[in-house]
Design a protein around this motif. Structure first.
Motif, PDB file in Angstrom:
ATOM      1  N   ASN A 161     -20.822  20.213 -20.808  1.00 23.34           N
ATOM      2  CA  ASN A 161     -19.771  20.726 -20.340  1.00 23.34           C
ATOM      3  C   ASN A 161     -18.477  19.943 -20.286  1.00 23.34           C
ATOM      4  O   ASN A 161     -17.509  20.306 -20.522  1.00 23.34           O
ATOM      5  N   LEU A 162     -18.871  18.642 -19.694  1.00 22.29           N
ATOM      6  CA  LEU A 162     -17.738  17.864 -19.484  1.00 22.29           C
ATOM      7  C   LEU A 162     -16.935  17.344 -20.812  1.00 22.29           C
ATOM      8  O   LEU A 162     -15.993  17.165 -20.834  1.00 22.29           O
ATOM      9  N   ASN A 163     -18.173  17.115 -21.724  1.00 26.11           N
ATOM     10  CA  ASN A 163     -17.613  16.783 -23.046  1.00 26.11           C
ATOM     11  C   ASN A 163     -16.825  17.733 -23.696  1.00 26.11           C
ATOM     12  O   ASN A 163     -15.695  17.600 -24.240  1.00 26.11           O
ATOM     13  N   LEU A 164     -17.238  19.086 -23.619  1.00 24.30           N
ATOM     14  CA  LEU A 164     -16.584  20.195 -24.334  1.00 24.30           C
ATOM     15  C   LEU A 164     -14.958  20.343 -23.709  1.00 24.30           C
ATOM     16  O   LEU A 164     -14.204  20.503 -24.262  1.00 24.30           O
ATOM     17  N   VAL A 165     -14.951  20.206 -22.449  1.00 28.79           N
ATOM     18  CA  VAL A 165     -13.804  20.382 -21.714  1.00 28.79           C
ATOM     19  C   VAL A 165     -12.582  19.122 -22.163  1.00 28.79           C
ATOM     20  O   VAL A 165     -11.582  19.223 -22.395  1.00 28.79           O
ATOM     21  N   ALA A 166     -13.348  17.880 -22.033  1.00 32.69           N
ATOM     22  CA  ALA A 166     -12.471  16.586 -22.435  1.00 32.69           C
ATOM     23  C   ALA A 166     -11.907  16.976 -23.922  1.00 32.69           C
ATOM     24  O   ALA A 166     -10.814  16.268 -24.054  1.00 32.69           O
ATOM     25  N   PHE A 167     -12.972  17.061 -24.910  1.00 28.29           N
ATOM     26  CA  PHE A 167     -12.359  17.295 -26.250  1.00 28.29           C
ATOM     27  C   PHE A 167     -11.511  18.498 -26.442  1.00 28.29           C
ATOM     28  O   PHE A 167     -10.420  18.444 -27.358  1.00 28.29           O
ATOM     29  N   ASP A 168     -11.651  19.597 -25.832  1.00 24.87           N
ATOM     30  CA  ASP A 168     -10.634  20.681 -25.758  1.00 24.87           C
ATOM     31  C   ASP A 168      -9.176  20.113 -25.142  1.00 24.87           C
ATOM     32  O   ASP A 168      -8.259  20.622 -26.054  1.00 24.87           O
ATOM     33  N   ALA A 172     -15.710  10.766 -21.884  1.00 27.01           N
ATOM     34  CA  ALA A 172     -16.873  10.607 -22.897  1.00 27.01           C
ATOM     35  C   ALA A 172     -17.882   9.798 -22.335  1.00 27.01           C
ATOM     36  O   ALA A 172     -19.008   9.934 -22.530  1.00 27.01           O
ATOM     37  N   VAL A 173     -17.307   8.531 -21.764  1.00 28.09           N
ATOM     38  CA  VAL A 173     -18.416   7.665 -21.239  1.00 28.09           C
ATOM     39  C   VAL A 173     -19.394   8.171 -20.083  1.00 28.09           C
ATOM     40  O   VAL A 173     -20.325   8.161 -19.892  1.00 28.09           O
ATOM     41  N   LEU A 174     -18.415   8.903 -19.138  1.00 30.30           N
ATOM     42  CA  LEU A 174     -18.956   9.451 -17.930  1.00 30.30           C
ATOM     43  C   LEU A 174     -19.982  10.486 -18.531  1.00 30.30           C
ATOM     44  O   LEU A 174     -21.269  10.568 -17.994  1.00 30.30           O
ATOM     45  N   SER A 175     -19.792  11.314 -19.547  1.00 32.89           N
ATOM     46  CA  SER A 175     -20.521  12.245 -20.170  1.00 32.89           C
ATOM     47  C   SER A 175     -21.640  11.670 -20.620  1.00 32.89           C
ATOM     48  O   SER A 175     -22.916  12.412 -20.376  1.00 32.89           O
ATOM     49  N   ALA A 176     -21.721  10.622 -21.375  1.00 34.53           N
ATOM     50  CA  ALA A 176     -22.857  10.044 -22.138  1.00 34.53           C
ATOM     51  C   ALA A 176     -23.828   9.444 -20.720  1.00 34.53           C
ATOM     52  O   ALA A 176     -24.959   9.464 -21.094  1.00 34.53           O
ATOM     53  N   LEU A 177     -23.356   8.798 -19.904  1.00 42.30           N
ATOM     54  CA  LEU A 177     -23.960   8.324 -18.849  1.00 42.30           C
ATOM     55  C   LEU A 177     -24.804   9.498 -17.915  1.00 42.30           C
ATOM     56  O   LEU A 177     -26.001   9.171 -17.648  1.00 42.30           O
ATOM     57  N   LEU A 178     -23.989  10.426 -17.517  1.00 37.74           N
ATOM     58  CA  LEU A 178     -24.923  11.635 -16.831  1.00 37.74           C
ATOM     59  C   LEU A 178     -25.810  12.213 -17.842  1.00 37.74           C
ATOM     60  O   LEU A 178     -26.884  12.596 -17.646  1.00 37.74           O
ATOM     61  N   PHE A 179     -25.793  12.264 -19.297  1.00 39.02           N
ATOM     62  CA  PHE A 179     -26.432  12.614 -20.276  1.00 39.02           C
ATOM     63  C   PHE A 179     -27.814  11.799 -20.368  1.00 39.02           C
ATOM     64  O   PHE A 179     -29.098  12.258 -20.272  1.00 39.02           O
ATOM     65  N   CYS A 180     -27.358  10.749 -20.181  1.00 43.32           N
ATOM     66  CA  CYS A 180     -28.482   9.627 -20.283  1.00 43.32           C
ATOM     67  C   CYS A 180     -29.475   9.774 -18.988  1.00 43.32           C
ATOM     68  O   CYS A 180     -30.720   9.587 -19.016  1.00 43.32           O
ATOM     69  N   THR A 181     -28.778   9.941 -17.892  1.00 44.55           N
ATOM     70  CA  THR A 181     -29.614  10.086 -16.618  1.00 44.55           C
ATOM     71  C   THR A 181     -30.352  11.381 -16.643  1.00 44.55           C
ATOM     72  O   THR A 181     -31.546  11.024 -16.239  1.00 44.55           O
ATOM     73  N   GLY A 182     -29.957  12.495 -17.318  1.00 40.87           N
ATOM     74  CA  GLY A 182     -30.514  13.567 -17.520  1.00 40.87           C
ATOM     75  C   GLY A 182     -31.809  13.469 -18.318  1.00 40.87           C
ATOM     76  O   GLY A 182     -32.905  13.934 -17.921  1.00 40.87           O
ATOM     77  N   VAL A 183     -31.636  12.692 -19.358  1.00 39.66           N
ATOM     78  CA  VAL A 183     -32.716  12.512 -20.384  1.00 39.66           C
ATOM     79  C   VAL A 183     -33.966  11.463 -19.665  1.00 39.66           C
ATOM     80  O   VAL A 183     -34.967  11.732 -19.776  1.00 39.66           O
ATOM     81  N   MET A 215     -33.747  20.127 -12.676  1.00 37.11           N
ATOM     82  CA  MET A 215     -32.409  19.591 -12.288  1.00 37.11           C
ATOM     83  C   MET A 215     -32.043  18.481 -13.225  1.00 37.11           C
ATOM     84  O   MET A 215     -30.530  18.490 -13.385  1.00 37.11           O
ATOM     85  N   SER A 216     -32.858  17.843 -13.867  1.00 41.60           N
ATOM     86  CA  SER A 216     -32.239  16.798 -14.910  1.00 41.60           C
ATOM     87  C   SER A 216     -31.885  17.820 -16.271  1.00 41.60           C
ATOM     88  O   SER A 216     -30.807  17.008 -16.739  1.00 41.60           O
ATOM     89  N   VAL A 217     -32.579  18.669 -16.791  1.00 40.05           N
ATOM     90  CA  VAL A 217     -31.687  19.481 -17.580  1.00 40.05           C
ATOM     91  C   VAL A 217     -30.576  20.081 -17.258  1.00 40.05           C
ATOM     92  O   VAL A 217     -29.796  20.130 -18.184  1.00 40.05           O
ATOM     93  N   GLU A 218     -30.240  20.526 -16.113  1.00 37.98           N
ATOM     94  CA  GLU A 218     -29.081  21.069 -15.577  1.00 37.98           C
ATOM     95  C   GLU A 218     -27.742  19.904 -15.635  1.00 37.98           C
ATOM     96  O   GLU A 218     -26.816  19.818 -15.906  1.00 37.98           O
ATOM     97  N   LEU A 219     -28.298  18.594 -15.257  1.00 35.91           N
ATOM     98  CA  LEU A 219     -27.444  17.491 -15.466  1.00 35.91           C
ATOM     99  C   LEU A 219     -26.875  17.133 -16.854  1.00 35.91           C
ATOM    100  O   LEU A 219     -25.731  16.676 -17.076  1.00 35.91           O
ATOM    101  N   MET A 220     -27.753  17.342 -17.837  1.00 39.39           N
ATOM    102  CA  MET A 220     -27.654  16.948 -18.989  1.00 39.39           C
ATOM    103  C   MET A 220     -26.618  18.365 -19.512  1.00 39.39           C
ATOM    104  O   MET A 220     -25.665  18.012 -20.392  1.00 39.39           O
ATOM    105  N   LEU A 221     -26.866  19.613 -19.140  1.00 33.23           N
ATOM    106  CA  LEU A 221     -26.020  20.629 -19.561  1.00 33.23           C
ATOM    107  C   LEU A 221     -24.420  20.418 -18.976  1.00 33.23           C
ATOM    108  O   LEU A 221     -23.435  20.651 -19.703  1.00 33.23           O
TER     109      LEU A 221
END
Length: 151
Positions: free
Chosen positions: A42-49, A7-18, A32-38
């Motif tokens: 995806n990382l969040n979806l798999v982690a919560f799954d 979750a923290v890694l996903s938040a960092l990646l999303f903030c970097t993309g923003v 490329m930044s939009v792809e980083l956010m997507l």
């Protein structure tokens, strides 16, 4: 593994993309930044799954299925986006987003051209423009031929 790590890694990646979307001027870097956010989503979806599948006896893995749909949509988005960026780069000569603000043809950066502007150097009706209606100079030819025709 705890849920907090992805979750923290996903938040960092999303903030970097923003940050990349807001700070970059090149259209390809924005894509490329939009792809980083997507990918952060995806990382969040798999982690919560994975986290929710430990609690439930019957696992449907809906987060992983949704991740596959997100990857397919991202592939289509990057294909279309890259095609648009390349077409704009061919026509305009730049992929700088700030310079592409005005996309209408024949308009300058400040608005439509005024046909009655006497100072407009590109006005074909202006007598000062070679090849205009009130000149005897030919519109084609080398500079020497034009100088010879006016002399």
């Amino acid at each position: 593994m705890h849920l907090a790590y992805p979750a923290v890694l996903s938040a960092l990646l999303f903030c970097t993309g923003v940050y990349g979307v807001l700070a970059r001027r090149n259209a390809i870097l924005v894509l490329m930044s939009v792809e980083l956010m997507l990918n952060a989503v995806n990382l969040n979806l798999v982690a919560f799954d994975v986290w929710l599948s430990r609690a439930a006896e019957e696992t449907l893995h809906s987060g992983q299925a949704l991740t596959l749909f997100t990857i397919a949509i991202a592939a289509a988005e990057i294909g279309i986006g890259l095609a648009i960026v390349l077409a704009v780069h061919r026509n305009r000569g730049t992929s700088d987003i700030d310079k592409l603000r005005d996309t209408a043809e024949g308009h300058g950066p400040d608005g439509p051209a005024d046909p009655d502007d006497p100072d407009d150097p590109d006005d074909p009706g202006d007598p000062a423009v070679p090849g205009g209606p009130d000149t005897d100079t030919p519109a084609t030819g080398t500079a020497a031929e034009k100088a010879e025709a006016t002399a």
